[in-house]
Design a protein around this motif. Sequence first.
Motif, PDB file in Angstrom:
ATOM      1  N   GLN A  50      22.526  24.366 -30.472  1.00 43.98           N
ATOM      2  CA  GLN A  50      22.015  23.698 -31.666  1.00 43.98           C
ATOM      3  C   GLN A  50      20.496  23.685 -31.669  1.00 43.98           C
ATOM      4  N   TYR A  51      19.923  23.449 -30.496  1.00 40.37           N
ATOM      5  CA  TYR A  51      18.458  23.480 -30.406  1.00 40.37           C
ATOM      6  C   TYR A  51      17.919  24.886 -30.669  1.00 40.37           C
ATOM      7  N   LEU A  52      18.622  25.902 -30.134  1.00 39.94           N
ATOM      8  CA  LEU A  52      18.187  27.279 -30.383  1.00 39.94           C
ATOM      9  C   LEU A  52      18.319  27.650 -31.856  1.00 39.94           C
ATOM     10  N   ALA A  53      19.390  27.158 -32.510  1.00 40.70           N
ATOM     11  CA  ALA A  53      19.585  27.460 -33.933  1.00 40.70           C
ATOM     12  C   ALA A  53      18.517  26.829 -34.802  1.00 40.70           C
ATOM     13  N   SER A  54      18.024  25.651 -34.391  1.00 45.81           N
ATOM     14  CA  SER A  54      16.983  24.970 -35.182  1.00 45.81           C
ATOM     15  C   SER A  54      15.578  25.448 -34.832  1.00 45.81           C
ATOM     16  N   LEU A  55      15.443  26.275 -33.767  1.00 48.42           N
ATOM     17  CA  LEU A  55      14.120  26.727 -33.335  1.00 48.42           C
ATOM     18  C   LEU A  55      13.395  27.562 -34.382  1.00 48.42           C
ATOM     19  N   PRO A  56      14.064  28.537 -35.045  1.00 51.94           N
ATOM     20  CA  PRO A  56      13.342  29.305 -36.076  1.00 51.94           C
ATOM     21  C   PRO A  56      12.813  28.429 -37.209  1.00 51.94           C
ATOM     22  N   MET A  59       9.737  26.698 -36.006  1.00 54.39           N
ATOM     23  CA  MET A  59       8.599  27.610 -35.915  1.00 54.39           C
ATOM     24  C   MET A  59       8.035  27.911 -37.292  1.00 54.39           C
ATOM     25  N   LEU A  60       8.928  28.114 -38.293  1.00 55.64           N
ATOM     26  CA  LEU A  60       8.453  28.360 -39.660  1.00 55.64           C
ATOM     27  C   LEU A  60       7.745  27.143 -40.225  1.00 55.64           C
ATOM     28  N   SER A  61       8.274  25.951 -39.925  1.00 56.12           N
ATOM     29  CA  SER A  61       7.634  24.726 -40.410  1.00 56.12           C
ATOM     30  C   SER A  61       6.248  24.562 -39.804  1.00 56.12           C
ATOM     31  N   ARG A  66       0.245  25.018 -40.601  1.00 59.55           N
ATOM     32  CA  ARG A  66      -1.077  25.550 -40.261  1.00 59.55           C
ATOM     33  C   ARG A  66      -1.752  26.212 -41.460  1.00 59.55           C
ATOM     34  N   LEU A  67      -0.913  26.693 -42.421  1.00 59.02           N
ATOM     35  CA  LEU A  67      -1.470  27.377 -43.591  1.00 59.02           C
ATOM     36  C   LEU A  67      -1.872  26.408 -44.711  1.00 59.02           C
TER      37      LEU A  67
END
Length: 284
Positions: A50-56, A59-61, A66-67
Amino acid sequence: MNTIFTRGPSITIRLVIALVLSVVLIVADHRFDAFSSSKVYLNSLVTPLQYLASLPEQMLSASASRLASHQRLLHENRELVKQATLMNEKLQRYTILQQENNRLRKLLGSPVRQDMQKMIAELMAVDNNPFSHQIVIDKGAIHGVYEGQSVLDSKGIAGQILDVGTATSRVLLIADLTHAIPVRIERNDVRIIATGAGRLDELLLEHVPHSADVQEGDVLISSGLGNVFPEGYPVAKITSIVRDEGRPFAQVRAEPMAQLDRLKYLLLLWPENAPKQPVFAEEG
């Protein structure tokens, strides 16, 4: 030519065996709760996935944050300063009112309500089953989470903890068909049971007499009955009332206060009589 290895059972027989075993396991779990401890361990095994699935998404957030432009951040900062100033003024009035309320309760011999411990949790996953409204949050047994615990968002009660894993938990939302919560009307203290309608934007009020003092726009708050949800938190607002004399009860619908379709951060509550105590991460 003869084959060396004998042929096993056909695919049909394998499917039948699998279906029979599945039915037996489902009945054993439902009737005798035979796998309650196993589900906790299985939930713990799935936690890293579940943690790996929410990682992308995380990262996008982070990249999107930053933008953000400098002007936008300055504008948000000014708005937050204004809101903080207004909230501080309300907090000052609330503190005085709370002290007066405590004094009145002592004079009347009523017990003084104690502040509850709280913890912020974050949404990790949403159940894809269209007939079930459940979510997964990033707090579990190591944080002191327990089954039946109240879960809120910034607007009101969102649901309660259904299953607890080591580092994650599953939340049953108040809109689920299997969920019910005792509430009372804020205006006149009329007590009702609100049940899930299977839709995130609707609740049903059960067994409301035609003569009941119920009006559209009435705010429903938790009554505290059942010892699951603490008293006095917003639950829903009545949106429609149909009084058909051909039916034994009025048909009353309400809209949840909690924004169940856009949950992100949630609040966990630990009342004074909670079976567990919260475990906060040490700041270092």
